[in-house]
Scaffold this motif. Structure first.
Motif, PDB file in Angstrom:
ATOM      1  N   GLN A 128       0.793  -1.221   0.000  1.00 21.29           N
ATOM      2  CA  GLN A 128       0.000   0.000   0.000  1.00 21.29           C
ATOM      3  C   GLN A 128       0.828   1.275   0.000  1.00 21.29           C
ATOM      4  O   GLN A 128       0.342   2.326  -0.424  1.00 21.29           O
ATOM      5  N   GLY A 129       2.081   1.204   0.463  1.00 18.80           N
ATOM      6  CA  GLY A 129       2.883   2.412   0.576  1.00 18.80           C
ATOM      7  C   GLY A 129       4.042   2.508  -0.388  1.00 18.80           C
ATOM      8  O   GLY A 129       4.383   3.606  -0.857  1.00 18.80           O
ATOM      9  N   VAL A 130       4.667   1.364  -0.706  1.00 17.56           N
ATOM     10  CA  VAL A 130       5.856   1.376  -1.558  1.00 17.56           C
ATOM     11  C   VAL A 130       5.522   1.010  -3.004  1.00 17.56           C
ATOM     12  O   VAL A 130       5.949   1.692  -3.940  1.00 17.56           O
ATOM     13  N   ALA A 131       4.738  -0.056  -3.194  1.00 21.25           N
ATOM     14  CA  ALA A 131       4.454  -0.534  -4.552  1.00 21.25           C
ATOM     15  C   ALA A 131       3.823   0.528  -5.451  1.00 21.25           C
ATOM     16  O   ALA A 131       4.154   0.577  -6.647  1.00 21.25           O
ATOM     17  N   PRO A 132       2.927   1.406  -4.950  1.00 25.88           N
ATOM     18  CA  PRO A 132       2.376   2.426  -5.847  1.00 25.88           C
ATOM     19  C   PRO A 132       3.411   3.387  -6.408  1.00 25.88           C
ATOM     20  O   PRO A 132       3.131   4.088  -7.402  1.00 25.88           O
ATOM     21  N   THR A 133       4.594   3.449  -5.801  1.00 23.27           N
ATOM     22  CA  THR A 133       5.644   4.362  -6.282  1.00 23.27           C
ATOM     23  C   THR A 133       6.698   3.649  -7.125  1.00 23.27           C
ATOM     24  O   THR A 133       7.633   4.294  -7.607  1.00 23.27           O
ATOM     25  N   LEU A 134       6.563   2.344  -7.312  1.00 17.49           N
ATOM     26  CA  LEU A 134       7.535   1.586  -8.112  1.00 17.49           C
ATOM     27  C   LEU A 134       7.132   1.694  -9.577  1.00 17.49           C
ATOM     28  O   LEU A 134       6.591   0.766 -10.184  1.00 17.49           O
ATOM     29  N   LEU A 135       7.419   2.848 -10.152  1.00 17.00           N
ATOM     30  CA  LEU A 135       6.985   3.199 -11.503  1.00 17.00           C
ATOM     31  C   LEU A 135       8.198   3.459 -12.390  1.00 17.00           C
ATOM     32  O   LEU A 135       9.213   4.007 -11.935  1.00 17.00           O
ATOM     33  N   TYR A 136       8.058   3.092 -13.659  1.00 20.02           N
ATOM     34  CA  TYR A 136       9.149   3.251 -14.613  1.00 20.02           C
ATOM     35  C   TYR A 136       8.567   3.666 -15.962  1.00 20.02           C
ATOM     36  O   TYR A 136       7.359   3.504 -16.194  1.00 20.02           O
ATOM     37  N   PRO A 137       9.386   4.202 -16.851  1.00 21.60           N
ATOM     38  CA  PRO A 137       8.876   4.548 -18.184  1.00 21.60           C
ATOM     39  C   PRO A 137       8.299   3.322 -18.892  1.00 21.60           C
ATOM     40  O   PRO A 137       8.704   2.186 -18.619  1.00 21.60           O
ATOM     41  N   GLU A 150       4.031   6.517   1.133  1.00 22.70           N
ATOM     42  CA  GLU A 150       3.858   6.791  -0.293  1.00 22.70           C
ATOM     43  C   GLU A 150       4.159   8.257  -0.612  1.00 22.70           C
ATOM     44  O   GLU A 150       4.832   8.564  -1.610  1.00 22.70           O
ATOM     45  N   VAL A 151       3.697   9.164   0.248  1.00 25.10           N
ATOM     46  CA  VAL A 151       3.922  10.588   0.015  1.00 25.10           C
ATOM     47  C   VAL A 151       5.412  10.919   0.043  1.00 25.10           C
ATOM     48  O   VAL A 151       5.938  11.627  -0.838  1.00 25.10           O
ATOM     49  N   GLU A 152       6.133  10.428   1.026  1.00 26.29           N
ATOM     50  CA  GLU A 152       7.559  10.737   1.159  1.00 26.29           C
ATOM     51  C   GLU A 152       8.382  10.107   0.039  1.00 26.29           C
ATOM     52  O   GLU A 152       9.347  10.715  -0.444  1.00 26.29           O
ATOM     53  N   ALA A 174      10.733  12.010  -2.676  1.00 26.84           N
ATOM     54  CA  ALA A 174      12.137  11.648  -2.918  1.00 26.84           C
ATOM     55  C   ALA A 174      12.387  11.435  -4.400  1.00 26.84           C
ATOM     56  O   ALA A 174      13.458  11.811  -4.921  1.00 26.84           O
ATOM     57  N   GLN A 175      11.432  10.856  -5.119  1.00 26.41           N
ATOM     58  CA  GLN A 175      11.598  10.665  -6.561  1.00 26.41           C
ATOM     59  C   GLN A 175      11.601  11.999  -7.303  1.00 26.41           C
ATOM     60  O   GLN A 175      12.394  12.206  -8.227  1.00 26.41           O
ATOM     61  N   VAL A 176      10.730  12.896  -6.867  1.00 28.00           N
ATOM     62  CA  VAL A 176      10.675  14.209  -7.524  1.00 28.00           C
ATOM     63  C   VAL A 176      11.991  14.952  -7.331  1.00 28.00           C
ATOM     64  O   VAL A 176      12.491  15.616  -8.254  1.00 28.00           O
ATOM     65  N   ARG A 177      12.576  14.833  -6.145  1.00 28.96           N
ATOM     66  CA  ARG A 177      13.854  15.532  -5.885  1.00 28.96           C
ATOM     67  C   ARG A 177      14.973  15.051  -6.801  1.00 28.96           C
ATOM     68  O   ARG A 177      15.893  15.815  -7.108  1.00 28.96           O
ATOM     69  N   ARG A 178      14.901  13.808  -7.273  1.00 27.93           N
ATOM     70  CA  ARG A 178      15.949  13.322  -8.187  1.00 27.93           C
ATOM     71  C   ARG A 178      15.493  13.354  -9.644  1.00 27.93           C
ATOM     72  O   ARG A 178      16.113  12.722 -10.504  1.00 27.93           O
ATOM     73  N   GLY A 179      14.397  14.075  -9.885  1.00 24.80           N
ATOM     74  CA  GLY A 179      13.969  14.324 -11.254  1.00 24.80           C
ATOM     75  C   GLY A 179      13.054  13.271 -11.846  1.00 24.80           C
ATOM     76  O   GLY A 179      12.776  13.312 -13.048  1.00 24.80           O
ATOM     77  N   LYS A 180      12.565  12.334 -11.039  1.00 24.38           N
ATOM     78  CA  LYS A 180      11.655  11.297 -11.529  1.00 24.38           C
ATOM     79  C   LYS A 180      10.234  11.712 -11.156  1.00 24.38           C
ATOM     80  O   LYS A 180       9.854  11.705  -9.987  1.00 24.38           O
ATOM     81  N   LEU A 181       9.424  12.089 -12.176  1.00 23.61           N
ATOM     82  CA  LEU A 181       8.122  12.706 -11.928  1.00 23.61           C
ATOM     83  C   LEU A 181       6.933  11.791 -12.207  1.00 23.61           C
ATOM     84  O   LEU A 181       5.794  12.260 -12.225  1.00 23.61           O
ATOM     85  N   LEU A 182       7.184  10.504 -12.422  1.00 20.88           N
ATOM     86  CA  LEU A 182       6.107   9.596 -12.836  1.00 20.88           C
ATOM     87  C   LEU A 182       5.000   9.504 -11.784  1.00 20.88           C
ATOM     88  O   LEU A 182       3.814   9.422 -12.119  1.00 20.88           O
ATOM     89  N   CYS A 183       5.362   9.525 -10.500  1.00 23.82           N
ATOM     90  CA  CYS A 183       4.344   9.378  -9.444  1.00 23.82           C
ATOM     91  C   CYS A 183       3.413  10.571  -9.403  1.00 23.82           C
ATOM     92  O   CYS A 183       2.279  10.468  -8.915  1.00 23.82           O
ATOM     93  N   LYS A 184       3.841  11.719  -9.920  1.00 29.62           N
ATOM     94  CA  LYS A 184       3.000  12.906  -9.932  1.00 29.62           C
ATOM     95  C   LYS A 184       1.953  12.857 -11.037  1.00 29.62           C
ATOM     96  O   LYS A 184       0.981  13.588 -11.023  1.00 29.62           O
ATOM     97  N   GLY A 185       2.168  11.985 -12.015  1.00 27.06           N
ATOM     98  CA  GLY A 185       1.265  11.922 -13.157  1.00 27.06           C
ATOM     99  C   GLY A 185       0.131  10.946 -12.987  1.00 27.06           C
ATOM    100  O   GLY A 185      -0.694  10.802 -13.919  1.00 27.06           O
ATOM    101  N   LEU A 186       0.048  10.275 -11.883  1.00 30.25           N
ATOM    102  CA  LEU A 186      -1.016   9.282 -11.681  1.00 30.25           C
ATOM    103  C   LEU A 186      -2.275   9.935 -11.124  1.00 30.25           C
ATOM    104  O   LEU A 186      -2.209  10.878 -10.378  1.00 30.25           O
TER     105      LEU A 186
END
Length: 488
Positions: free
Chosen positions: A307-316, A470-472, A476-488
């Motif tokens: 519920q917290g980690v898997a929703p953020t395991l996103l890739y192109p 999930e929020v944190e 952390a992904q946004v800080r390293r330039g990975k924005l995929l979680c923001k697009g869901l």
């Protein structure tokens, strides 16, 4: 010829063969009689396996359907976590309340009929009402029924002897609960095309299968007590040990039978035996570290991942030119989370079926091992989500790495569940305790029912941890330039 066992009850010696409880071929019986006896035993074991598999499947399938339908059950502005909370909190209340606060004998038939009514009513409420409070009420009713049903079936398994038969019951019940994850997700995928009202309404008929199986298909527990073939007693105990270590009550009069619950070892007059809270606390203390803590930790780590980690395991999305197979599975960034859930549910089913597949159970001393492995998986997946373990050019390697870890996560969770309940089912009564057989029966039922809240409480705590996790991780992904979680 095997000697005819007898049992002492109330100071009177009962000839079990004269009471019709022993079906034994006579000395010098022909091969056909022996083959018939073996066929009967195999048929009984098969029917027992199917019954407990059905119990596990249909007791848990509504839980999975509700989770799968979460997006369709609440408005877009409502946090979906409220569905998860209402789907687990009433179940936890049932597992905590029933074993600890209710006293006396378990009336299995009445319980299962009550669970069937609650589940059916709950799903009908969800189907008929569009308001959020009413739908949450319906989900709560179905959840309470599921929790009460799960502990009831685990307690029912302790009424079967010898221990190999009780373990057989637990193994197939666990397998059924694992299958519920796959079946429930698939059923909602098919039913959702009809809309919430029709789809959930159709699922409301499923609980009826449980009492029908109980009354018309499940073998009575006395059918297994005095089977003498080697297959029935392999790695088990002798009939005399069954009598000395397990409950037996005198035969009842017609008036007594009318007042007895189904599922007891034998019908008998009502006994003034009921475990007190002090008795239950004494019984539960040795179980805390041995069984409850491993089960709690496994589910805490497992559902924090889900519920917290898997929703953020996103890739192109994989390119068809470079990854033709992955591109057929992953066609959108939104496909990753359902894929991880499918992998998880499949491996949970396989591992919960390990004992029914004939694999040996984990030794008691290794029961904490799945929880330890689960903690490492949570750590690795958290690091992968927040920082990335591989380069951006190795997306296929990232996906494969997560796939393997999610698979191990499911295996650990399933192994912890089936082995904890199997080992507790196989525990023998304390030889130094009072040999009141009715009391021994109630103690065995309480012990296996008492630890059921450990997994539900782990899920509940994980649902609380999952939101900030999930929020944190997304930040952390946004800080390293990975924005995929923001697009869901």
């Amino acid at each position: 010829m095997h000697p005819t066992p007898t049992a002492s009850a109330g100071g009177h010696e009962l000839d079990l063969e004269d009471d019709g409880l022993l079906n034994e071929h006579e000395e010098g019986g022909d091969t056909a009689d022996l083959a018939s006896q073996k066929d009967r035993e195999r048929r009984l074991m098969r029917n027992l396996a199917i019954s407990f598999f059905v119990f596990g499947l249909f007791n848990n399938v509504l839980y999975v359907i509700i989770l799968s339908a979460a997006l369709d059950l609440v408005p877009p502005s409502t946090p979906k976590g409220i569905i998860a909370f209402c789907n687990i909190a009433p179940s936890l209340a049932a597992k905590l309340g029933w074993p600890y606060f209710l006293r006396g004998r378990i009336r299995y038939a009445k319980r299962l009929i009550g669970c069937c009514i609650l589940s059916t009513c709950g799903m009908i409420v969800v189907a008929l009402f569009d308001s959020l409070p009413m739908r949450l009420l319906g989900i709560g009713l179905a959840s309470f029924s599921s929790g009460l049903g799960e502990l009831t079936f685990l307690q029912l398994s302790t009424t079967y002897a010898p221990p190999s038969v009780g373990g057989h019951s637990v193994g197939y019940f666990a397998s059924g609960t694992g299958a519920a994850g796959l079946v429930g997700a698939f059923l909602w995928w098919e039913l959702r095309k009809f809309g919430v009202r029709v789809g959930v309404g159709l699922s409301a008929v499923m609980p009826v299968i449980i009492p029908l199986t109980y009354f018309f298909f499940l073998p009575h527990n006395t059918a297994f007590l005095f089977a003498h073939s080697p297959t029935a007693y392999e790695n088990s105990i002798s009939p005399s040990e069954v009598l000395s270590g397990l409950p037996y009550t005198p035969l009842a009069t017609a008036e007594d039978e009318a007042r007895e619950e189904e599922g007891s070892f034998a019908s008998g007059p009502k006994r003034k035996v009921a475990l007190s809270l002090d008795d239950k606390w004494r019984l539960v203390q040795p179980l805390l570290m041995k069984y409850m803590l491993p089960l709690f930790c496994v589910y805490l780590f497992e559902y924090t991942i889900n519920q917290g980690v898997a929703p953020t395991l996103l890739y192109p999305v994989p390119s068809p030119d470079e990854h033709w197979l992955l591109s057929k599975i992953i066609q959108s960034v939104r496909d990753y989370y359902p894929l991880w859930q499918l992998v998880y549910q499949a491996t949970v089913f396989l591992s919960r079926s390990s004992i029914s597949f004939g694999l040996p159970a984990l030794p008691t001393r290794l029961l904490p091992l799945p929880a330890i492995l689960q903690s490492f998986i949570l750590f690795l997946l958290t690091i992968e989500s927040a920082f990335g373990l591989f380069s951006k050019d190795s997306e296929a390697l990232n996906i494969f790495f997560v796939f393997v870890l999610i698979s191990i996560e499911g295996i650990c969770g399933g192994l912890a569940y089936v082995n904890v309940f199997y080992r507790l089912n196989q525990e023998h009564p304390d030889p130094n305790s009072n040999h009141d057989l009715e009391r021994t029966k109630q103690e065995r039922e309480f012990k296996i029912g008492s630890i059921g809240f450990a997994d539900s409480s782990g899920i509940l705590f994980a649902s609380i941890l999952a939101v900030p996790t999930e929020v944190e991780l997304c930040r952390a992904q946004v800080r390293r330039g990975k924005l995929l979680c923001k697009g869901l």
